[in-house]
Scaffold this motif. Structure first.
Motif, PDB file in Angstrom:
ATOM      1  N   ASP A  81     -13.812  14.493   8.255  1.00 25.85           N
ATOM      2  CA  ASP A  81     -12.500  13.867   8.105  1.00 25.85           C
ATOM      3  C   ASP A  81     -11.494  14.971   7.789  1.00 25.85           C
ATOM      4  O   ASP A  81     -11.503  15.532   6.696  1.00 25.85           O
ATOM      5  CB  ASP A  81     -12.539  12.822   6.991  1.00 25.85           C
ATOM      6  CG  ASP A  81     -11.246  12.017   6.891  1.00 25.85           C
ATOM      7  OD1 ASP A  81     -10.185  12.542   7.290  1.00 25.85           O
ATOM      8  OD2 ASP A  81     -11.307  10.874   6.401  1.00 25.85           O
ATOM      9  N   TRP A  82     -10.630  15.293   8.752  1.00 26.66           N
ATOM     10  CA  TRP A  82      -9.682  16.397   8.579  1.00 26.66           C
ATOM     11  C   TRP A  82      -8.614  16.083   7.533  1.00 26.66           C
ATOM     12  O   TRP A  82      -8.152  16.969   6.838  1.00 26.66           O
ATOM     13  CB  TRP A  82      -9.013  16.730   9.915  1.00 26.66           C
ATOM     14  CG  TRP A  82      -9.717  17.799  10.677  1.00 26.66           C
ATOM     15  CD1 TRP A  82      -9.376  19.111  10.741  1.00 26.66           C
ATOM     16  CD2 TRP A  82     -10.885  17.658  11.490  1.00 26.66           C
ATOM     17  NE1 TRP A  82     -10.269  19.806  11.535  1.00 26.66           N
ATOM     18  CE2 TRP A  82     -11.208  18.934  12.020  1.00 26.66           C
ATOM     19  CE3 TRP A  82     -11.709  16.573  11.818  1.00 26.66           C
ATOM     20  CZ2 TRP A  82     -12.287  19.152  12.856  1.00 26.66           C
ATOM     21  CZ3 TRP A  82     -12.798  16.795  12.648  1.00 26.66           C
ATOM     22  CH2 TRP A  82     -13.072  18.068  13.163  1.00 26.66           C
ATOM     23  N   SER A  83      -8.217  14.834   7.385  1.00 22.74           N
ATOM     24  CA  SER A  83      -7.173  14.493   6.424  1.00 22.74           C
ATOM     25  C   SER A  83      -7.654  14.628   4.986  1.00 22.74           C
ATOM     26  O   SER A  83      -6.897  15.018   4.102  1.00 22.74           O
ATOM     27  CB  SER A  83      -6.677  13.059   6.674  1.00 22.74           C
ATOM     28  OG  SER A  83      -7.744  12.129   6.511  1.00 22.74           O
ATOM     29  N   LEU A  84      -8.939  14.335   4.739  1.00 23.50           N
ATOM     30  CA  LEU A  84      -9.502  14.448   3.390  1.00 23.50           C
ATOM     31  C   LEU A  84     -10.307  15.724   3.184  1.00 23.50           C
ATOM     32  O   LEU A  84     -10.730  16.005   2.066  1.00 23.50           O
ATOM     33  CB  LEU A  84     -10.414  13.243   3.109  1.00 23.50           C
ATOM     34  CG  LEU A  84      -9.742  11.894   2.898  1.00 23.50           C
ATOM     35  CD1 LEU A  84     -10.787  10.806   2.785  1.00 23.50           C
ATOM     36  CD2 LEU A  84      -8.870  11.923   1.652  1.00 23.50           C
ATOM     37  N   ARG A  85     -10.546  16.472   4.268  1.00 21.30           N
ATOM     38  CA  ARG A  85     -11.378  17.681   4.230  1.00 21.30           C
ATOM     39  C   ARG A  85     -12.797  17.342   3.748  1.00 21.30           C
ATOM     40  O   ARG A  85     -13.399  18.094   2.985  1.00 21.30           O
ATOM     41  CB  ARG A  85     -10.777  18.756   3.322  1.00 21.30           C
ATOM     42  CG  ARG A  85      -9.304  18.988   3.473  1.00 21.30           C
ATOM     43  CD  ARG A  85      -8.827  20.196   2.684  1.00 21.30           C
ATOM     44  NE  ARG A  85      -9.368  20.292   1.352  1.00 21.30           N
ATOM     45  CZ  ARG A  85      -8.832  19.718   0.283  1.00 21.30           C
ATOM     46  NH1 ARG A  85      -7.736  18.994   0.389  1.00 21.30           N
ATOM     47  NH2 ARG A  85      -9.382  19.888  -0.909  1.00 21.30           N
ATOM     48  N   THR A  86     -13.317  16.222   4.163  1.00 17.95           N
ATOM     49  CA  THR A  86     -14.626  15.767   3.685  1.00 17.95           C
ATOM     50  C   THR A  86     -15.608  15.631   4.833  1.00 17.95           C
ATOM     51  O   THR A  86     -15.261  15.206   5.941  1.00 17.95           O
ATOM     52  CB  THR A  86     -14.512  14.407   2.962  1.00 17.95           C
ATOM     53  OG1 THR A  86     -13.926  13.449   3.843  1.00 17.95           O
ATOM     54  CG2 THR A  86     -13.685  14.531   1.712  1.00 17.95           C
ATOM     55  N   LEU A  87     -16.843  15.971   4.529  1.00 19.80           N
ATOM     56  CA  LEU A  87     -17.954  15.827   5.468  1.00 19.80           C
ATOM     57  C   LEU A  87     -18.522  14.423   5.370  1.00 19.80           C
ATOM     58  O   LEU A  87     -18.636  13.861   4.271  1.00 19.80           O
ATOM     59  CB  LEU A  87     -19.029  16.867   5.133  1.00 19.80           C
ATOM     60  CG  LEU A  87     -20.343  16.807   5.900  1.00 19.80           C
ATOM     61  CD1 LEU A  87     -20.145  17.293   7.326  1.00 19.80           C
ATOM     62  CD2 LEU A  87     -21.399  17.649   5.190  1.00 19.80           C
ATOM     63  N   ASP A  88     -18.883  13.838   6.509  1.00 19.41           N
ATOM     64  CA  ASP A  88     -19.615  12.570   6.531  1.00 19.41           C
ATOM     65  C   ASP A  88     -21.102  12.923   6.588  1.00 19.41           C
ATOM     66  O   ASP A  88     -21.640  13.220   7.656  1.00 19.41           O
ATOM     67  CB  ASP A  88     -19.213  11.740   7.751  1.00 19.41           C
ATOM     68  CG  ASP A  88     -19.892  10.370   7.774  1.00 19.41           C
ATOM     69  OD1 ASP A  88     -20.839  10.167   6.980  1.00 19.41           O
ATOM     70  OD2 ASP A  88     -19.489   9.523   8.586  1.00 19.41           O
ATOM     71  N   PRO A  89     -21.789  12.927   5.439  1.00 20.50           N
ATOM     72  CA  PRO A  89     -23.182  13.403   5.415  1.00 20.50           C
ATOM     73  C   PRO A  89     -24.109  12.612   6.323  1.00 20.50           C
ATOM     74  O   PRO A  89     -24.981  13.182   6.977  1.00 20.50           O
ATOM     75  CB  PRO A  89     -23.578  13.260   3.939  1.00 20.50           C
ATOM     76  CG  PRO A  89     -22.288  13.205   3.194  1.00 20.50           C
ATOM     77  CD  PRO A  89     -21.330  12.526   4.108  1.00 20.50           C
TER      78      PRO A  89
END
Length: 843
Positions: A785-793
């Motif tokens: 997720d580029w907006s949150l800078r989070t990986l979807d594990p």
């Protein structure tokens, strides 16, 4: 340039419990998806009952067994585990380290000493999928999550802090200000009293009674951010879901041989590792401070799903800060190592061009001033301001002990590094009309270092006095012997003295051309004999590091000088007079100028000179240096018949790699045989080691001059020094989301993983399955997720397993994504830079 990694094997917890694991081989690390404790925290009941049976009486015709049953006893107890803060010593290490810098692709992680801790509690069933426990026995959802925040996401104004802490008692130790990590400190019992915020961690007065007065940290974040981080990725955000965090923690089983801290506990150890889902800022052109928090996922079952305008307070068990390096125009460690390998040179100012060496005194050379200056720069010189004896400021030539070319020792016949004031060691360059103050400045530095060391000054004064007294006593005996009654004895001693005179003349000539570099060219005298007596050990041999000296003062002086020979405590501005000779991200090689070392030592030994009004009259100083040289030139049995190891070659490294990885590994590979013996005799004749076959040589000195600068010294120069290997430290490795992350794409290179204990014979370190570019549109899979800078594990691990199984079902048989497999993929490989014979050309 190469990439290597240790053998990594992933297993699941059942193999631990069944006892089917094999011992770890050297260099192996075993990964487990989880390590659930036998008893989780919370309220438990133990029920005990007993039945007693006795055989029937033989006289009883019914032959019935008598039974007596005791009523069952039930006991309730609470299994405790950390909930509001961690115990001291629970954290083994974190990455990035507090206050350091890291690339934006790094996923911070924390290493915990308790392998059970991430699974010692369970999140509420209300915040997990209904069939979570039935899906698999290969994963367990943790109650801990590591999260990265920017300062702005947690920062609050003082008015907001006062409003939130309104009902928290002032006498509870609460601090009405945020810490450097953006947390609020209070007692655990006061967390439900926060005003205007939804508290995720409920406090139970009965179950949590013992933790009521325990200090805890609370972070407050906007409800929109909380909902985005703790709901199902891609969902509508109407239900909290923390199941995806089960892939962000695993257990590592490592062998601890050779480890100073972990190795002191046992032969191997288990550590749990929790990894963050969030990265640093993307496409930033400035360094940015970030905050990392270890958050509790044990949410209150009754808490509502926050709205955009809500504030949410979460319990933080550990936190630290680091600086995220700008992602624009900043190279990663792979690029940094590559650039270092492509830009090898020797230590000199100017560009990489290497002009022809200028030979001093060659009248056939008709060079311009510019050419002369460039030639001097090629020899490692720089222009430095200096003052004349009359006070005028002028320019002078200067260089330190680290030089780009070998320097003749002595510089010329008859030139000795012995002075009473140092200024006579300056050399006038008649071509440039400038004074070379290299050796005079080294002499002055040696004197300053000695004067700053009070024990050295006292020991030197006592040693000089002892040498002078012994030498004077020997002189008196010779004078009185001349007036003895026996004339034959007088003639015999006179003849013996003539032999000593001839031998002394021979010694003078030999010392002028000695390759080992005696500190002075004067002959051995009675003063030298006196110094040698003081230099003897208790075993009547020459004192060295393995025995006790007859004179403690001499032992201290010898140790002090040996340290200075290895450049101990020499200021960095003397080692690198011109910072332009060592730019950012460079690796520079150098030789050691032994003449500079001689001048430094002479300046130190010039103190306490009470009798020698000229350098050649300072017999004590000459004798002390001769005695030390005697030790340094004497082959040492403990070193295989070789001399004391002396620095001859080295390199300087200036790179941001040292800031991120201070324990970068340096390995030197030497030739099996030396190009020639050090001593004229070819080594110790009594040694079993041939004169040109050295023992395994270590790195003599490896020292940091600054957070980004380090130098190493070796006892051999090329071609005896064949290779230098720079390797990333295995205990300072990190996890990275991929090789490249921008606003347009995420590039991930897939490692070649195996589910078998031993990979195929064709497997090589660094093998990959190619790479994939993921786009913000979700193609080929929504893994980030580029907006949150989070990986979807979940999505990332599923894509990883499918990629591993493509045509490799026998090598990779797992069909289910696990945290162990994800940890292997995210683990950054151990890179190394192998410098071979290429650096020999830079001499």
């Amino acid at each position: 340039m190469s990439s290597s990694h240790r053998n990594l094997v992933h297993r699941h917890a059942q193999s631990i419990l069944s006892g089917k694991t094999r011992p770890l081989a050297p260099g192996e690390t075993c990964l487990y998806s989880y390590y659930e404790p036998s008893l989780t925290s919370g309220l438990h009941h133990v029920k005990v009952s007993q039945t007693i049976e006795a055989p029937a009486d033989p006289r009883d015709s019914d032959q019935n067994t008598q039974k007596d049953a005791i009523e069952a006893i039930e006991q309730a107890f609470i299994a405790t585990a950390p909930r509001f803060s961690l115990q001291p010593g629970a954290v083994d290490s974190v990455f990035p380290k507090p206050g350091t810098q890291a690339e934006h692709t790094v996923l911070p992680h924390i290493v915990l000493t308790d392998p059970h801790l991430p699974w010692s509690r369970s999140p509420s069933a209300a915040h997990l999928p209904p069939d979570e426990d039935e899906k698999t026995d290969r994963s367990r959802t943790t109650w801990l999550a590591l999260m990265v925040f920017s300062i702005e996401e947690l920062q609050m104004g003082q008015a907001d802090i006062d409003d939130i802490m309104r009902y928290v008692p002032n006498d509870s130790g609460a601090k009405r200000e945020q810490s450097e990590t953006g947390a609020l400190r209070m007692m655990a019992r006061d967390t439900p009293k926060l005003n205007g915020a939804i508290t995720t961690t409920a406090f139970n007065k009965i179950v949590d009674a013992k933790d009521a007065a325990e200090p805890t940290d609370v972070v407050v974040m906007p409800g929109q951010l909380f909902t985005a981080l703790f709901t199902e990725p891609g969902g509508d955000g109407s239900r909290l879901n923390v199941a995806s965090y089960k892939h962000m923690a695993h257990v590592r089983h490592i062998g601890t041989d050779g480890m100073a801290n972990a190795g002191s506990k046992d032969d191997d150890a288990l550590f749990s590792i929790v990894i963050s889902r969030r990265t640093g800022l993307i496409d930033s052109d400035l360094p940015t401070p970030l905050v990392v928090h270890l958050l509790s996922l044990v949410f209150d079952e009754k808490m509502p799903v926050p709205t955009v305008n809500d504030r949410v307070a979460m319990t933080s068990l550990h936190s630290w800060t680091y600086t995220c390096l700008p992602s624009q125009n900043i190279a990663g460690k792979f690029e940094l190592l590559t650039n270092l390998g492509q830009d090898l040179n020797v230590l000199r100012t100017g560009d990489n061009a290497q002009p022809e060496p200028f030979v001093s005194g060659d009248a056939s050379q008709d060079l311009s001033i510019v050419d002369l200056i460039e030639a001097r720069k090629a020899d490692g010189y720089t222009l430095s301001p200096t003052r004349t004896v009359t006070g005028e400021v002028t320019a002078a030539l200067l260089r330190g002990p680290l030089v780009p070319r070998r320097v003749k020792r002595p510089l010329r016949d008859g030139f000795t590094m012995q002075s009473n004031h140092g200024s006579d060691l300056a050399i006038f360059d008649n071509k440039l009309g400038l004074l070379d103050i290299t050796y005079s400045s080294a002499w002055q530095l040696g004197k300053k270092l000695a004067m700053a060391d009070e024990p050295f000054c006292a020991a030197l004064a006592r040693l000089r006095s002892a040498v002078h007294s012994r030498g004077l006593d020997g002189s008196k005996q010779e004078i009185h012997a001349l007036f003895g009654d026996d004339g034959h004895e007088r003639r015999t001693k006179t003849a013996d003295s003539m032999i000593d005179l001839v031998q002394g003349l021979v010694d003078i000539n030999a010392s002028l051309h000695a390759s080992g570099g005696a500190a002075t060219s004067l002959a051995r005298t009675r003063w030298h004999a006196a110094a040698l007596m003081l230099a003897m050990s208790d075993k009547r041999g020459v004192m060295h590091e393995y025995n006790i000296a007859a004179s403690p003062d001499y032992a201290y002086i010898y140790s002090w000088i040996l340290n200075k020979v290895h450049l101990a405590n020499v200021p960095a501005n003397y080692l690198i007079p011109d910072p332009l000779s060592l730019p950012q991200e460079t690796l520079r090689f150098f030789f050691i100028d032994d003449n500079w070392i001689d001048a430094l030592i002479d300046g130190a030994l010039s103190l306490a000179n009470h009798w020698g009004y000229t350098p050649d009259m300072d017999k004590s100083r000459i004798a002390i240096k001769l005695a030390i040289n005697e030790r340094l030139r004497t082959p040492d049995e403990s070193l295989g018949g070789w001399h004391a190891l002396m620095p001859r070659y080295g390199f300087l490294l200036r790179s941001q790699l040292l800031v991120q990885f201070p324990d970068i590994v340096v390995e030197a590979v030497f030739s099996e045989t030396r190009s020639g013996p050090i001593s004229k005799t070819g080594g110790n004749s009594g040694s079993q080691t041939p004169a040109n076959t050295p023992p395994k040589q270590p790195i003599l000195v490896q020292k940091g001059l600054a957070p980004d600068t380090m130098y190493c010294l070796f006892d051999a120069a090329p071609p005896d020094l064949r290779r230098i290997i720079l390797r990333m430290p295995p205990h300072q490795q990190c996890f990275k989301i991929g090789q490249k992350l921008t606003n347009e794409k995420l590039a991930v290179t897939w490692k070649k993983l195996y589910t078998t204990t031993e990979g195929p014979s064709t497997a090589q370190p660094g093998d990959t399955l190619g790479s994939t570019d993921f786009e913000p549109t979700g193609k080929p899979a929504p893994v980030f997720d580029w907006s949150l800078r989070t990986l979807d594990p979940e999505s990332f691990a599923t894509f990883l397993v499918n990629r591993q199984r493509e045509g490799r079902e026998k090598e990779f048989s797992d069909e289910e994504p696990t945290s162990a497999v994800l940890g292997l993929q995210l683990n950054n490989p151990i890179l190394e830079l192998d410098i071979g014979d290429v650096f020999v050309k830079q001499q």
